[in-house]
Motif scaffolding. Structure first.
Motif, PDB file in Angstrom:
ATOM      1  N   PRO A 123     -51.717  88.473 -47.709  1.00 22.39           N
ATOM      2  CA  PRO A 123     -51.534  87.073 -48.333  1.00 22.39           C
ATOM      3  C   PRO A 123     -52.378  86.946 -49.634  1.00 22.39           C
ATOM      4  O   PRO A 123     -53.332  87.487 -49.745  1.00 22.39           O
ATOM      5  CB  PRO A 123     -52.075  86.303 -47.086  1.00 22.39           C
ATOM      6  CG  PRO A 123     -52.932  87.156 -46.517  1.00 22.39           C
ATOM      7  CD  PRO A 123     -52.444  88.352 -46.330  1.00 22.39           C
ATOM      8  N   PRO A 124     -51.774  86.209 -50.540  1.00 20.77           N
ATOM      9  CA  PRO A 124     -52.339  85.515 -51.775  1.00 20.77           C
ATOM     10  C   PRO A 124     -53.748  84.687 -51.321  1.00 20.77           C
ATOM     11  O   PRO A 124     -53.937  84.079 -50.444  1.00 20.77           O
ATOM     12  CB  PRO A 124     -51.386  85.079 -52.809  1.00 20.77           C
ATOM     13  CG  PRO A 124     -50.323  84.551 -51.550  1.00 20.77           C
ATOM     14  CD  PRO A 124     -50.325  85.544 -50.457  1.00 20.77           C
ATOM     15  N   SER A 125     -54.572  84.780 -52.261  1.00 19.28           N
ATOM     16  CA  SER A 125     -55.639  84.065 -52.163  1.00 19.28           C
ATOM     17  C   SER A 125     -55.629  82.729 -53.198  1.00 19.28           C
ATOM     18  O   SER A 125     -54.779  82.942 -54.189  1.00 19.28           O
ATOM     19  CB  SER A 125     -57.037  84.852 -52.575  1.00 19.28           C
ATOM     20  OG  SER A 125     -56.753  85.209 -53.583  1.00 19.28           O
ATOM     21  N   ASN A 159     -52.657  87.450 -56.441  1.00 15.17           N
ATOM     22  CA  ASN A 159     -51.573  88.247 -55.346  1.00 15.17           C
ATOM     23  C   ASN A 159     -52.304  89.681 -55.551  1.00 15.17           C
ATOM     24  O   ASN A 159     -51.988  90.472 -56.569  1.00 15.17           O
ATOM     25  CB  ASN A 159     -50.283  88.142 -55.955  1.00 15.17           C
ATOM     26  CG  ASN A 159     -49.159  88.969 -54.933  1.00 15.17           C
ATOM     27  OD1 ASN A 159     -49.483  89.397 -53.950  1.00 15.17           O
ATOM     28  ND2 ASN A 159     -47.937  89.139 -55.324  1.00 15.17           N
ATOM     29  N   PRO A 160     -52.859  90.069 -54.304  1.00 19.57           N
ATOM     30  CA  PRO A 160     -53.240  91.432 -54.365  1.00 19.57           C
ATOM     31  C   PRO A 160     -52.177  92.670 -53.971  1.00 19.57           C
ATOM     32  O   PRO A 160     -52.584  93.740 -53.976  1.00 19.57           O
ATOM     33  CB  PRO A 160     -54.253  91.495 -53.090  1.00 19.57           C
ATOM     34  CG  PRO A 160     -53.771  90.485 -52.253  1.00 19.57           C
ATOM     35  CD  PRO A 160     -53.117  89.434 -53.099  1.00 19.57           C
ATOM     36  N   ASN A 161     -50.800  92.399 -53.603  1.00 22.53           N
ATOM     37  CA  ASN A 161     -50.137  93.388 -53.339  1.00 22.53           C
ATOM     38  C   ASN A 161     -49.594  94.039 -54.541  1.00 22.53           C
ATOM     39  O   ASN A 161     -49.325  93.446 -55.718  1.00 22.53           O
ATOM     40  CB  ASN A 161     -48.754  92.751 -52.295  1.00 22.53           C
ATOM     41  CG  ASN A 161     -49.186  91.947 -51.433  1.00 22.53           C
ATOM     42  OD1 ASN A 161     -49.414  92.502 -50.281  1.00 22.53           O
ATOM     43  ND2 ASN A 161     -49.409  90.477 -51.346  1.00 22.53           N
ATOM     44  N   ASP A 162     -49.090  95.341 -54.165  1.00 23.26           N
ATOM     45  CA  ASP A 162     -48.603  96.307 -55.233  1.00 23.26           C
ATOM     46  C   ASP A 162     -47.121  96.040 -55.312  1.00 23.26           C
ATOM     47  O   ASP A 162     -46.243  96.254 -56.579  1.00 23.26           O
ATOM     48  CB  ASP A 162     -48.959  97.682 -55.042  1.00 23.26           C
ATOM     49  CG  ASP A 162     -50.427  98.020 -55.209  1.00 23.26           C
ATOM     50  OD1 ASP A 162     -51.057  97.266 -55.798  1.00 23.26           O
ATOM     51  OD2 ASP A 162     -51.061  98.815 -54.540  1.00 23.26           O
ATOM     52  N   LYS A 163     -46.488  95.874 -53.827  1.00 25.53           N
ATOM     53  CA  LYS A 163     -45.093  95.995 -54.159  1.00 25.53           C
ATOM     54  C   LYS A 163     -44.199  94.675 -53.724  1.00 25.53           C
ATOM     55  O   LYS A 163     -42.996  94.636 -53.420  1.00 25.53           O
ATOM     56  CB  LYS A 163     -44.347  97.200 -53.144  1.00 25.53           C
ATOM     57  CG  LYS A 163     -45.097  98.382 -53.376  1.00 25.53           C
ATOM     58  CD  LYS A 163     -44.430  99.390 -52.599  1.00 25.53           C
ATOM     59  CE  LYS A 163     -45.024 100.830 -52.825  1.00 25.53           C
ATOM     60  NZ  LYS A 163     -44.562 101.880 -51.978  1.00 25.53           N
TER      61      LYS A 163
END
Length: 296
Positions: A123-125, A159-163
């Motif tokens: 989840p984003p922070s 947003n910590p996600n790569d994909k």
């Protein structure tokens, strides 16, 4: 010619025994005299049986009589239907439908597990920057005071996600001034939607204005004192919708709420950069009214 002597009488014949259940009447044993006819006693007739009693025919109840008349006098025959075949077929259909539903749920769960292991979404922070007050005025009155406040709110997301990327729809934001006697609503404003790409920072902001908010003298005194010391506390709530996208997969829009407690008042702007400098407070994310948390 000499006379012939008379013939001797024929011996008497014995009567045959009757086969009836009653014993034959006794016969006299005296011998009949010659030349005399033998007399027998008259037979007694058996007593007549009483006539059979005829029972009167009972009439059916009026309802049954009317039903028989409607059906032509024929009694109604019960028809027994065989429901066994229909019940078995309905039960078989229900079992097959339940099996297909369970199979679909299992396949969906397996696909979700594979997608989570492959994309590993997080989840984003969200963080609330210090709230800046562009207008702040509290009227002086002995009984009731009125407030005119305009604040600028800005929320920063990472947003910590790569994909995995996120898309936020249009929503609304509300700002409140925290106080011990109860929060003071400062108004609401629309919030524009935005796209949040992978491994990026995005910001959303709005301006809330409140005019003529009536407060008592004690609250007005505390608010004026905190404003002079730059210690005002704010509470920000943002309601919007969000969807996730990973490659060709995309989810539908679901409601999400950002709750930012303990927002600090922004210090005076830096003349060189013109930006707001100060500590940021972390916001809580509620997806479907449930707090959003990470499995990491």
């Amino acid at each position: 010619m000499a006379d012939k002597p008379p013939l001797a009488p024929a011996p008497a014949m014995k009567p045959k025994a009757k086969t009836s259940a009653a014993p034959p009447p006794p016969v006299a044993a005296s011998a009949a005299a010659p030349g005399q006819a033998r007399t027998t006693p008259p037979l007694k007739k058996p007593p007549l049986a009483p006539p059979p009693q005829v029972r009167p025919q009972l009439k059916p109840p009026p309802a049954l009589q009317y039903r028989q008349q409607q059906q032509g006098g024929q009694p109604r025959k019960r028809r027994y239907r065989n429901h066994r075949g229909g019940g078995c077929s309905g039960r078989r259909v229900c079992c097959l439908a339940t099996g297909f539903v369970l199979l679909a749920l299992c396949l969906a769960l397996a696909a979700a597990c594979l997608a989570y292991l492959y994309y590993h979404p997080r989840p984003p922070s969200f963080h609330l920057q210090p709230v800046s007050t562009t207008r702040f005025r509290v009227g002086n009155s002995s009984a009731v005071s009125a407030m005119d406040v305009t604040v600028a709110v800005k929320v920063v997301s990472w947003n910590p996600n790569d994909k995995v990327s996120f898309e936020y729809g249009d929503g609304e934001g509300r700002a409140e001034l925290a106080d011990a006697d109860g929060d003071i609503a400062l108004g609401w404003a629309p919030v524009a939607g935005f796209d949040h790409r992978a491994r990026s920072v995005a910001a959303v902001g709005f301006v809330a204005a409140a005019k003529g908010v009536v407060v008592d003298e004690a609250v007005a005194a505390r608010v004026r004192d905190r404003y002079r010391r730059r210690q005002l506390a704010f509470k920000v709530v943002v309601d919007t919708h969000v969807s996730a996208r990973a490659g060709a997969l995309r989810t539908g829009m679901v409601p999400v709420r950002l709750l930012c407690d303990g927002g600090a008042m922004a210090p005076p702007r830096d003349g060189s950069s013109g930006s707001v400098v100060g500590p940021m407070s972390k916001c809580q994310v509620y997806l479907f009214r449930v707090r959003w948390f990470s499995l990491n």
